[in-house]
Design an enzyme around this catalytic site. Structure first.
Site, PDB file in Angstrom:
ATOM      1  N   GLY A 192       1.896 107.633  42.923  1.00  0.00           N
ATOM      2  CA  GLY A 192       1.471 108.797  43.688  1.00  0.00           C
ATOM      3  C   GLY A 192       1.114 109.948  42.771  1.00  0.00           C
ATOM      4  O   GLY A 192       0.757 109.757  41.603  1.00  0.00           O
ATOM      5  N   GLY A 197       5.930 112.780  41.974  1.00  0.00           N
ATOM      6  CA  GLY A 197       6.633 112.060  40.915  1.00  0.00           C
ATOM      7  C   GLY A 197       7.820 112.850  40.372  1.00  0.00           C
ATOM      8  O   GLY A 197       8.864 112.275  40.049  1.00  0.00           O
ATOM      9  N   GLU A 214       3.843 105.771  38.297  1.00  0.00           N
ATOM     10  CA  GLU A 214       2.397 105.628  38.105  1.00  0.00           C
ATOM     11  C   GLU A 214       1.742 106.814  38.805  1.00  0.00           C
ATOM     12  O   GLU A 214       1.653 106.854  40.036  1.00  0.00           O
ATOM     13  CB  GLU A 214       1.905 104.293  38.696  1.00  0.00           C
ATOM     14  N   CYS A 248      -6.826 106.752  41.304  1.00  0.00           N
ATOM     15  CA  CYS A 248      -6.110 107.545  40.288  1.00  0.00           C
ATOM     16  C   CYS A 248      -6.754 107.453  38.910  1.00  0.00           C
ATOM     17  O   CYS A 248      -6.539 108.326  38.074  1.00  0.00           O
ATOM     18  CB  CYS A 248      -4.647 107.120  40.219  1.00  0.00           C
TER      19      CYS A 248
END
Length: 465
Positions: A192, A197, A214, A248
């Site tokens: 996310g 995070g 990640e 991402c």
């Protein structure tokens, strides 16, 4: 066995079976359950395509390539190499370890929590789960509430393949995630944003759980003065506009050498017209996941335009869909310069000195990906040596994600730890040191420290430094 009806019940069930799992969940059992998962995904492929179409209009071909095929490739690669990954690894003895034998054994971490995002909801739920199961763990999977059709289907697939004491899916939103994060998991795998995070890492710290994060960031792309412009335009368009830009590792912004800028924009515009002819209503383009996200991305465009940005390619907007948009003349006061875009909007900035570009990249948080298009190997090497990022693509975009023999992960702001293939197996494993005594000489320097022992210690010091 019935599926637990609450988060604590799901956690407690897996905890109760942890000892038994360590004894019985070996190579054959892990292999068999991964094969069952592969077969279930294959059987449900039409449902997977329909769910992602319902959630954010993802084209069927993109779903096959970036959701289904990636997971099936993960399973196939894992099955091919799992026996070798699980095998204890002997290590070379050192002088101090003379007379001993040493090896590293890979032990399951235990109970794992996998929190999946909405942008690749199927891939990023099952990809980490493959590594988790390969390493011998149990898992609670929390898919995103922002993709409800896919989340429900993930729950159905998991229930059809795994017993709940091995894998359980918990659907819901922030309250459910908060409740899960309060539990003492052994490992948490989160995909996310960097902001969330930080919340996950803070929660993990309370129970000292290990984490794999990640995350993301503003991944820059450099177009060098000798780049193959046609090739670069194809790869940039693919990387930026796949999944509606909600990736991402998508190129976030471009630095194009001034001598090639006009040529690149012309080529990119032609590529966009060819691939996404209908703009925001193109059947080859995913829409934004919801209205709020569409408003945020479109707001970045409007802010940049109001502050003087040029509209090199006008993507337009239709409801929650935004067409491929290219902006020029970006300045630091524009919101788009600092925000992770996460949509089909591409800012392009010209440059003449690569040192200026490197300075701008290193002034930002370290990105998850960095892309370079150039034939000059010295230029590529210079950028590689003077920047830091999770991964790098040279004369391509996105493909590093699907290379199972490469680690995938960020650095600092863009993530902690690695995933995929052997690296995913190791992320979900504890590397346990095992040292066995055969005829160790260390007892010769045990106390009491007599003159003879002190002389031996002196010899050891001279030998070992």
């Amino acid at each position: 066995m019935s599926i637990p009806n609450s988060i604590p019940a799901a956690f407690d069930l897996q905890l109760a079976y942890q000892h038994q799992r360590r004894k019985t969940f070996g190579y054959a059992q892990r292999r068999d359950v991964l094969r069952r998962l592969s077969a279930e995904i294959r059987a449900r492929e039409p449902q997977i395509i329909a769910a992602l179409q319902a959630d954010f209009g993802k084209p069927a071909s993109e779903t096959i390539l970036s959701e289904i095929l990636v997971v099936q490739q993960d399973i196939k690669h894992t099955l091919r190499h799992l026996r070798r990954w699980m095998r204890p690894r002997r290590v070379v003895p050192t002088l101090i370890g003379f007379g001993t034998s040493a090896r590293v054994e890979y032990q399951a971490r235990g109970q794992c929590l996998i929190i999946a995002p909405w942008n690749y909801p199927f891939n990023l739920a099952f990809g980490p789960l493959v590594s988790c199961i390969a390493a011998g763990n149990s898992a609670i999977v929390k898919p995103s509430e922002m993709t409800p059709a896919t989340s429900a289907l993930i729950g159905e697939i998991v229930a059809a393949v795994f017993p709940p004491e091995l894998v359980t899916v918990i659907e819901g939103g922030i309250p459910e995630s908060t409740e899960l994060l309060a539990l003492p998991f052994d490992h948490i795998f989160f995909t996310g944003s960097p902001a969330v995070g930080q919340i996950v890492m803070a929660a993990a710290a309370k129970t000292l759980a290990s984490v794999t994060l990640e995350l993301g960031g503003k991944s820059p792309t450099i177009i060098g003065p000798d780049a193959d412009i046609k090739q670069a335009a194809k790869w940039v368009a693919f990387g930026k506009f796949s999944n509606g830009g909600q990736t991402c590792i998508a190129p976030d912004h471009l630095y194009v050498h001034e001598t090639r800028r006009a040529e690149f924009i012309t080529e990119l515009g032609a590529r966009i017209a060819s691939a996404y002819a209908d703009g925001p209503t193109s059947p080859h383009l995913a829409r934004m996941v919801n209205a709020a996200h569409a408003d945020r991305v479109w707001g970045l465009v409007q802010d940049a335009r109001a502050k003087g940005a040029a509209l090199d390619v006008d993507g337009m907007r239709a409801g929650d869909a935004i067409g491929p948009t290219v902006l020029g003349g970006i300045t630091p006061d524009m919101d788009i310069d600092g925000a992770e875009i996460f949509g089909p909007v591409l800012p392009i900035m010209g440059y003449s000195d690569i040192d200026t570009v490197i300075a701008q990249i290193t002034a930002r948080p370290k990105p998850l990906a960095l892309y370079i298009f150039a034939q000059d190997k010295a230029l590529v090497r210079r950028v590689l040596d003077q920047t830091s990022s999770g991964g790098v693509g040279v004369n391509l975009t996105m493909a590093q994600y699907s290379h199972n023999n490469l680690p995938f992960g960020g650095v600092n702001n863009s993530g902690i730890g690695n995933a995929h293939g052997m690296y995913g197996f190791r992320a979900f494993s504890h590397e346990r040191a095992v040292l066995r005594n055969r005829f160790s000489l260390i007892p010769l320097i045990f106390p009491p420290y007599t003159g003879r022992v002190r002389r031996l210690i002196g010899v050891v010091r001279r030998v070992l430094g």
